[in-house]
Design an enzyme around this catalytic site. Structure first.
Site, short mmCIF file in Angstrom:
data_model
loop_
_atom_site.label_atom_id
_atom_site.label_comp_id
_atom_site.label_asym_id
_atom_site.label_seq_id
_atom_site.Cartn_x
_atom_site.Cartn_y
_atom_site.Cartn_z
N SER A 150 12.77 64.12 0.58
CA SER A 150 11.31 64.07 0.51
C SER A 150 10.79 65.40 -0.01
O SER A 150 11.44 66.44 0.16
CB SER A 150 10.72 63.80 1.90
OG SER A 150 9.30 63.86 1.85
N TYR A 163 10.70 65.30 11.12
CA TYR A 163 11.07 64.65 9.85
C TYR A 163 11.37 65.67 8.74
O TYR A 163 12.41 65.56 8.08
CB TYR A 163 9.93 63.69 9.47
CG TYR A 163 10.02 62.98 8.16
CD1 TYR A 163 10.76 61.81 8.01
CD2 TYR A 163 9.30 63.43 7.05
CE1 TYR A 163 10.79 61.13 6.80
CE2 TYR A 163 9.32 62.76 5.84
CZ TYR A 163 10.07 61.61 5.72
OH TYR A 163 10.10 60.93 4.52
N1 LIG Z 1 7.18 56.14 0.86
C1 LIG Z 1 7.06 57.44 0.58
O1 LIG Z 1 6.01 57.89 0.10
C2 LIG Z 1 8.19 58.36 0.81
C3 LIG Z 1 9.38 57.94 1.36
N2 LIG Z 1 10.40 58.84 1.54
C4 LIG Z 1 11.67 58.40 2.09
O2 LIG Z 1 12.14 57.28 1.34
C5 LIG Z 1 12.86 56.40 2.19
C6 LIG Z 1 12.27 55.00 2.11
O3 LIG Z 1 10.89 55.07 2.41
P1 LIG Z 1 9.96 53.78 2.53
O4 LIG Z 1 10.52 52.67 1.74
O5 LIG Z 1 8.58 54.22 2.29
O6 LIG Z 1 10.09 53.54 4.09
P2 LIG Z 1 10.42 52.25 4.96
O7 LIG Z 1 10.16 52.64 6.36
O8 LIG Z 1 9.74 51.06 4.43
O9 LIG Z 1 11.97 52.10 4.67
C7 LIG Z 1 12.94 52.48 5.53
C8 LIG Z 1 13.81 51.27 5.78
O10 LIG Z 1 14.87 51.68 6.61
C9 LIG Z 1 15.02 50.74 7.66
N3 LIG Z 1 15.58 51.42 8.81
C10 LIG Z 1 14.97 52.31 9.61
N4 LIG Z 1 15.80 52.73 10.57
C11 LIG Z 1 16.98 52.10 10.34
C12 LIG Z 1 18.23 52.12 10.99
N5 LIG Z 1 18.44 52.87 12.09
N6 LIG Z 1 19.23 51.36 10.49
C13 LIG Z 1 19.04 50.58 9.40
N7 LIG Z 1 17.86 50.51 8.75
C14 LIG Z 1 16.84 51.27 9.23
C15 LIG Z 1 13.62 50.23 7.92
O11 LIG Z 1 13.64 49.00 8.58
C16 LIG Z 1 13.06 50.15 6.51
O12 LIG Z 1 13.39 48.93 5.90
C17 LIG Z 1 12.82 57.02 3.58
O13 LIG Z 1 13.96 57.82 3.78
C18 LIG Z 1 11.59 57.92 3.51
O14 LIG Z 1 11.67 58.97 4.43
C19 LIG Z 1 10.28 60.14 1.20
C20 LIG Z 1 9.12 60.60 0.66
C21 LIG Z 1 7.99 59.76 0.42
O1 LIG Z 2 1.57 62.84 2.75
C1 LIG Z 2 2.10 62.21 3.67
O2 LIG Z 2 1.77 62.32 4.85
C2 LIG Z 2 3.15 61.29 3.38
O3 LIG Z 2 3.40 60.41 4.15
C3 LIG Z 2 3.94 61.49 2.15
C4 LIG Z 2 4.97 60.45 1.96
O4 LIG Z 2 4.47 59.20 2.20
C5 LIG Z 2 6.18 60.66 2.76
O5 LIG Z 2 6.55 59.83 3.54
C6 LIG Z 2 6.91 61.90 2.57
O6 LIG Z 2 8.22 61.82 3.12
#
Ligand SMILES: NC(=O)C1=CN([C@@H]2O[C@H](COP(=O)(O)OP(=O)(O)OC[C@H]3O[C@@H](n4cnc5c(N)ncnc54)[C@H](O)[C@@H]3O)[C@@H](O)[C@H]2O)C=CC1
Ligand SMILES: O=C(O)C(=O)C[C@H](O)C(=O)CO
Length: 259
Positions: A150, A163
């Site tokens: 991130s 986090y």
């Molecule tokens: N959406 C954003 O703006 C950003 C996301 N990220 C990172 O990108 C990745 C994906 O983010 P998103 O799709 O937005 O989040 P999300 O929360 O929709 O995706 C995470 C997925 O992992 C699954 N999960 C959580 N704990 C678990 C476990 N113990 N075992 C198996 N599956 C598990 C959840 O059910 C979910 O489907 C994450 O690592 C997040 O930290 C990083 C920066 C920005």
């Molecule tokens: O700006 C925030 O707060 C965010 O949540 C940024 C992204 O969505 C994020 O999940 C960074 O890991």
């Protein structure tokens, strides 16, 4: 012969890719793109029903997708999952460590148990997955380790203590593994997303006090669309990135370079 022979460097045919947390969000988009380039993708999440639904959606689009539901924070479930990979797929070429959990609290408001739980899910699980994946990749003669980190961690704000620490820990791991495995045809890289309009951020996107403010502070003036993460993952998984190792590929619309 193709008129665009260089495109073959993005062909993932014959490769098996595990994307953790891929039943929705960025992980789903990454899995769909890897499969669209020819890989067999293993869809992971804790709920078998959501994994099945994601697999069905990809299979209906003619893609090679298989379910691998398990909780990445459970050692016993992870061991069984790797056994299934060996038995059912025979190889693992790409690991995308995508699972991420967050509590958005100050350190003062976070209990010791919550700290351990978040670090376990966001960092320790990723490290174990990389360890077991790399063992297989070494036996096969190569592979790709990709961690979804991130921009948070490089960027900080009060009220989000654990986090960012876990994500920076993952970045350290990515670089250490690049050094450890570089001589074994295994690359280790990170993708650092900025702000994407995934399901988990839907409330923030819709909040009139938050969504437009997050968009306005980005040079592009908008949140990222979830599918805009996928090209970076395809690149890092592909032969085109064979000499890219230990890199953090920031995909944030320029958020982190503007002041
Ligand atoms: N959406 C954003 O703006 C950003 C996301 N990220 C990172 O990108 C990745 C994906 O983010 P998103 O799709 O937005 O989040 P999300 O929360 O929709 O995706 C995470 C997925 O992992 C699954 N999960 C959580 N704990 C678990 C476990 N113990 N075992 C198996 N599956 C598990 C959840 O059910 C979910 O489907 C994450 O690592 C997040 O930290 C990083 C920066 C920005
Ligand atoms: O700006 C925030 O707060 C965010 O949540 C940024 C992204 O969505 C994020 O999940 C960074 O890991």
């Amino acid at each position: 012969m193709s008129t665009l022979p260089y495109l073959r460097n993005f062909d993932l045919t014959g490769q098996v890719a595990l994307v953790t947390g891929s039943a929705r969000g960025l992980g789903f988009c990454i899995a769909r793109a890897l499969a669209g380039c020819g890989a067999r993708v293993l869809i992971n999440g804790r709920s078998a029903a959501s994994v099945d639904a994601a697999v069905a959606e990809l299979a209906n689009a003619g893609l090679d997708a298989h379910g691998l539901p398990f909780d990445v924070s459970r050692d016993d479930e992870m061991q069984r999952a790797f056994q299934r990979i060996d038995d059912e797929h025979g190889r693992l070429d790409v690991l995308v460590n995508n699972v991420g959990a967050r509590n958005r609290k100050t350190l003062r408001d976070t209990s010791p148990a919550e700290i351990r739980e978040l670090i376990d899910t966001d960092l320790v699980a990723g490290m174990l997955l990389a360890k077991f994946a790399a063992e297989r990749m070494m036996r096969q003669g190569g592979g790709r380790l990709i961690a979804i980190t991130s921009v948070v961690g490089e960027l900080a704000r009060a009220g989000d203590a654990v986090y960012p620490a876990a994500k920076q820990g993952l970045t350290g791991m990515v670089r250490a593994l690049a050094a450890e495995f570089g001589g074994h045809h295994i690359t280790s890289n990170a993708i650092a997303p900025g702000t994407f309009a995934t399901e988990t951020n839907a409330t923030m996107v819709a909040d009139p006090n938050v969504g437009p403010r997050v968009a306005a502070r980005n040079p592009t003036g908008r949140w990222g669309e979830p599918e805009e993460i996928a090209g970076a993952a395809v690149f890092l998984a592909s032969p085109a990135a064979s000499y890219v190792n230990g890199h953090v590929l920031v995909v944030d619309g320029g958020l982190s370079i503007q002041f």
